[in-house]
Design a protein around this motif. Structure first.
Motif, PDB file in Angstrom:
ATOM      1  N   PHE A  41      31.723  39.699  40.400  1.00 59.33           N
ATOM      2  CA  PHE A  41      32.665  39.049  39.495  1.00 59.33           C
ATOM      3  C   PHE A  41      33.388  37.980  40.302  1.00 59.33           C
ATOM      4  CE2 PHE A  41      31.929  43.113  37.541  1.00 59.33           C
ATOM      5  CZ  PHE A  41      31.871  42.817  36.195  1.00 59.33           C
ATOM      6  N   VAL A  42      33.420  36.763  39.771  1.00 57.04           N
ATOM      7  CA  VAL A  42      34.061  35.639  40.448  1.00 57.04           C
ATOM      8  C   VAL A  42      35.358  35.320  39.718  1.00 57.04           C
ATOM      9  CG1 VAL A  42      33.830  33.209  41.123  1.00 57.04           C
ATOM     10  CG2 VAL A  42      31.830  34.715  41.188  1.00 57.04           C
ATOM     11  N   GLU A  43      36.437  35.198  40.500  1.00 54.26           N
ATOM     12  CA  GLU A  43      37.738  34.891  39.916  1.00 54.26           C
ATOM     13  C   GLU A  43      37.756  33.447  39.436  1.00 54.26           C
ATOM     14  OE1 GLU A  43      42.282  35.949  40.998  1.00 54.26           O
ATOM     15  OE2 GLU A  43      41.113  35.058  42.604  1.00 54.26           O
ATOM     16  N   ASN A  44      38.141  33.293  38.177  1.00 51.21           N
ATOM     17  CA  ASN A  44      38.265  31.967  37.578  1.00 51.21           C
ATOM     18  C   ASN A  44      39.598  31.957  36.849  1.00 51.21           C
ATOM     19  OD1 ASN A  44      38.091  29.576  36.234  1.00 51.21           O
ATOM     20  ND2 ASN A  44      36.098  29.957  35.314  1.00 51.21           N
ATOM     21  N   GLY A  45      40.625  31.411  37.496  1.00 51.88           N
ATOM     22  CA  GLY A  45      41.976  31.480  36.949  1.00 51.88           C
ATOM     23  C   GLY A  45      42.444  32.921  37.005  1.00 51.88           C
ATOM     24  N   ASN A  46      42.831  33.472  35.866  1.00 51.03           N
ATOM     25  CA  ASN A  46      43.258  34.873  35.801  1.00 51.03           C
ATOM     26  C   ASN A  46      42.147  35.792  35.314  1.00 51.03           C
ATOM     27  OD1 ASN A  46      45.850  34.395  36.711  1.00 51.03           O
ATOM     28  ND2 ASN A  46      46.606  33.901  34.659  1.00 51.03           N
ATOM     29  N   ARG A  47      40.946  35.258  35.164  1.00 53.61           N
ATOM     30  CA  ARG A  47      39.830  36.042  34.635  1.00 53.61           C
ATOM     31  C   ARG A  47      38.793  36.314  35.718  1.00 53.61           C
ATOM     32  NH1 ARG A  47      37.378  32.496  30.504  1.00 53.61           N
ATOM     33  NH2 ARG A  47      35.801  34.097  30.613  1.00 53.61           N
ATOM     34  N   LEU A  48      38.053  37.409  35.531  1.00 47.44           N
ATOM     35  CA  LEU A  48      36.912  37.705  36.385  1.00 47.44           C
ATOM     36  C   LEU A  48      35.656  37.496  35.555  1.00 47.44           C
ATOM     37  CD1 LEU A  48      38.040  40.925  38.286  1.00 47.44           C
ATOM     38  CD2 LEU A  48      38.226  38.544  38.986  1.00 47.44           C
ATOM     39  N   VAL A  49      34.797  36.606  36.046  1.00 51.59           N
ATOM     40  CA  VAL A  49      33.590  36.238  35.318  1.00 51.59           C
ATOM     41  C   VAL A  49      32.382  36.824  36.051  1.00 51.59           C
ATOM     42  CG1 VAL A  49      32.226  34.303  34.453  1.00 51.59           C
ATOM     43  CG2 VAL A  49      34.719  34.108  34.603  1.00 51.59           C
ATOM     44  N   PRO A  50      31.492  37.544  35.328  1.00 59.37           N
ATOM     45  CA  PRO A  50      30.317  38.129  35.989  1.00 59.37           C
ATOM     46  C   PRO A  50      29.247  37.077  36.279  1.00 59.37           C
ATOM     47  CG  PRO A  50      30.282  38.634  33.645  1.00 59.37           C
ATOM     48  CD  PRO A  50      31.564  37.891  33.914  1.00 59.37           C
ATOM     49  N   MET A  80      33.465  26.400  42.547  1.00 62.30           N
ATOM     50  CA  MET A  80      33.663  27.830  42.816  1.00 62.30           C
ATOM     51  C   MET A  80      34.103  28.100  44.251  1.00 62.30           C
ATOM     52  SD  MET A  80      30.235  29.060  40.834  1.00 62.30           S
ATOM     53  CE  MET A  80      30.476  30.815  40.968  1.00 62.30           C
ATOM     54  N   VAL A  81      34.010  27.107  45.130  1.00 53.25           N
ATOM     55  CA  VAL A  81      34.376  27.305  46.535  1.00 53.25           C
ATOM     56  C   VAL A  81      35.836  27.736  46.631  1.00 53.25           C
ATOM     57  CG1 VAL A  81      34.705  26.134  48.757  1.00 53.25           C
ATOM     58  CG2 VAL A  81      32.633  25.722  47.416  1.00 53.25           C
ATOM     59  N   GLY A  82      36.071  28.786  47.404  1.00 60.32           N
ATOM     60  CA  GLY A  82      37.410  29.340  47.568  1.00 60.32           C
ATOM     61  C   GLY A  82      37.707  30.474  46.600  1.00 60.32           C
ATOM     62  N   SER A  83      36.868  30.657  45.593  1.00 62.92           N
ATOM     63  CA  SER A  83      37.092  31.717  44.609  1.00 62.92           C
ATOM     64  C   SER A  83      36.851  33.088  45.219  1.00 62.92           C
ATOM     65  CB  SER A  83      36.161  31.541  43.401  1.00 62.92           C
ATOM     66  OG  SER A  83      36.439  30.332  42.735  1.00 62.92           O
ATOM     67  N   ALA A  84      37.671  34.036  44.791  1.00 59.70           N
ATOM     68  CA  ALA A  84      37.537  35.421  45.261  1.00 59.70           C
ATOM     69  C   ALA A  84      36.398  36.114  44.517  1.00 59.70           C
ATOM     70  CB  ALA A  84      38.839  36.174  45.044  1.00 59.70           C
ATOM     71  N   LEU A  85      35.757  37.052  45.226  1.00 58.59           N
ATOM     72  CA  LEU A  85      34.675  37.865  44.663  1.00 58.59           C
ATOM     73  C   LEU A  85      35.188  39.285  44.477  1.00 58.59           C
ATOM     74  CD1 LEU A  85      31.866  36.744  47.121  1.00 58.59           C
ATOM     75  CD2 LEU A  85      32.246  35.871  44.812  1.00 58.59           C
ATOM     76  N   TYR A  86      34.835  39.892  43.364  1.00 57.46           N
ATOM     77  CA  TYR A  86      35.292  41.248  43.057  1.00 57.46           C
ATOM     78  C   TYR A  86      34.128  42.129  42.626  1.00 57.46           C
ATOM     79  CZ  TYR A  86      40.138  39.650  43.068  1.00 57.46           C
ATOM     80  OH  TYR A  86      41.358  39.158  43.450  1.00 57.46           O
ATOM     81  N   LEU A  87      34.330  43.425  42.804  1.00 58.32           N
ATOM     82  CA  LEU A  87      33.447  44.456  42.271  1.00 58.32           C
ATOM     83  C   LEU A  87      34.333  45.531  41.646  1.00 58.32           C
ATOM     84  CD1 LEU A  87      30.714  45.001  45.033  1.00 58.32           C
ATOM     85  CD2 LEU A  87      30.429  43.940  42.792  1.00 58.32           C
ATOM     86  N   PRO A  88      33.785  46.291  40.682  1.00 54.73           N
ATOM     87  CA  PRO A  88      34.581  47.387  40.106  1.00 54.73           C
ATOM     88  C   PRO A  88      34.942  48.419  41.166  1.00 54.73           C
ATOM     89  CG  PRO A  88      32.594  46.979  38.827  1.00 54.73           C
ATOM     90  CD  PRO A  88      32.489  46.144  40.063  1.00 54.73           C
ATOM     91  N   SER A  89      36.139  48.987  41.066  1.00 51.92           N
ATOM     92  CA  SER A  89      36.579  49.995  42.030  1.00 51.92           C
ATOM     93  C   SER A  89      35.649  51.196  42.068  1.00 51.92           C
ATOM     94  CB  SER A  89      37.999  50.468  41.687  1.00 51.92           C
ATOM     95  OG  SER A  89      38.892  49.397  41.821  1.00 51.92           O
ATOM     96  N   THR A  90      34.948  51.442  40.977  1.00 55.33           N
ATOM     97  CA  THR A  90      34.001  52.565  40.935  1.00 55.33           C
ATOM     98  C   THR A  90      32.825  52.351  41.883  1.00 55.33           C
ATOM     99  OG1 THR A  90      32.902  51.545  39.033  1.00 55.33           O
ATOM    100  CG2 THR A  90      34.578  53.224  38.563  1.00 55.33           C
ATOM    101  N   ALA A  91      32.618  51.108  42.340  1.00 59.51           N
ATOM    102  CA  ALA A  91      31.523  50.808  43.262  1.00 59.51           C
ATOM    103  C   ALA A  91      31.879  51.110  44.717  1.00 59.51           C
ATOM    104  CB  ALA A  91      31.106  49.341  43.135  1.00 59.51           C
ATOM    105  N   LEU A  92      33.156  51.413  44.977  1.00 61.73           N
ATOM    106  CA  LEU A  92      33.572  51.734  46.347  1.00 61.73           C
ATOM    107  C   LEU A  92      32.943  53.048  46.802  1.00 61.73           C
ATOM    108  CD1 LEU A  92      37.377  50.900  46.279  1.00 61.73           C
ATOM    109  CD2 LEU A  92      35.667  49.844  47.753  1.00 61.73           C
ATOM    110  N   PRO A  93      32.440  53.091  48.026  1.00 63.13           N
ATOM    111  CA  PRO A  93      31.917  54.366  48.537  1.00 63.13           C
ATOM    112  C   PRO A  93      33.040  55.393  48.653  1.00 63.13           C
ATOM    113  CG  PRO A  93      31.287  52.512  49.956  1.00 63.13           C
ATOM    114  CD  PRO A  93      32.265  51.990  48.950  1.00 63.13           C
TER     115      PRO A  93
END
Length: 176
Positions: A41-50, A80-93
């Motif tokens: 998921f890439v941060e775009n403003g206040n949204r996370l876009v898959p 997109m340069v500088g945008s944060a990358l996210y994953l769902p917390s459920t994906a954490l080991p």
């Protein structure tokens, strides 16, 4: 996807070449665990876009050369340069009982072995040089380095972070 249900994996550092590839920097202890990643998921403003990953090739220093599906030109990925990358917390080991993720410490009580209970963790600062706990103490923000020797123990059941703060650390923040 709601940001509160995710963790920050890293960010897009720069474009690579002319055909839509980017360099991803992952802020994780074991980057090899993410080699088979199919989406982020890439941060775009206040949204996370898959975004679906076409490929993600490991590079030195927790970096990956990646390409998103349907992005075939530098002009498509440059914004997109500088945008944060996210994953769902459920994906954490899953971790052992004596291990923790930094983001789990938010709202834990900070307890110094000399001063006692100081306040709750408000934020974790992920700095390049070191990670810091941000807490409010007597109306001032106090930053505590997250490192061995300072953080003595984390009790997840009690929601407490036990510290041995360097002498004078709190006083620095209380000065006008």
């Amino acid at each position: 996807m709601n940001k509160d249900n995710c963790y920050q994996l890293g960010h897009i550092a720069k474009v690579h070449g002319l055909h839509g590839e980017v360099l991803l920097v992952l802020d994780v202890d074991y980057p090899e665990d993410y080699e088979g990643l199919g989406h982020v998921f890439v941060e775009n403003g206040n949204r996370l876009v898959p975004f679906i990953l076409e490929h993600m090739v490991p590079q030195p220093n927790s970096r990956f050369l990646a390409k998103f599906e349907e992005f075939n030109h530098i002009d498509q990925v440059k914004p997109m340069v500088g945008s944060a990358l996210y994953l769902p917390s459920t994906a954490l080991p899953k971790l052992k009982d004596d291990q923790y993720y930094f983001h789990e410490l938010v709202d834990f009580m900070v307890v110094d072995e000399v001063l006692g209970e100081l306040g709750q963790v408000k934020v974790i600062y992920d700095m390049e040089t070191q990670d810091l706990i941000g807490m409010e103490y007597k109306g001032k923000e106090v930053l505590i380095p997250i490192k061995d020797g300072i953080i003595q123990k984390v009790d997840k059941a009690e929601k407490k972070v036990f510290c041995h703060l360097p002498e004078g650390l709190i006083d620095i923040y209380l000065e006008d």
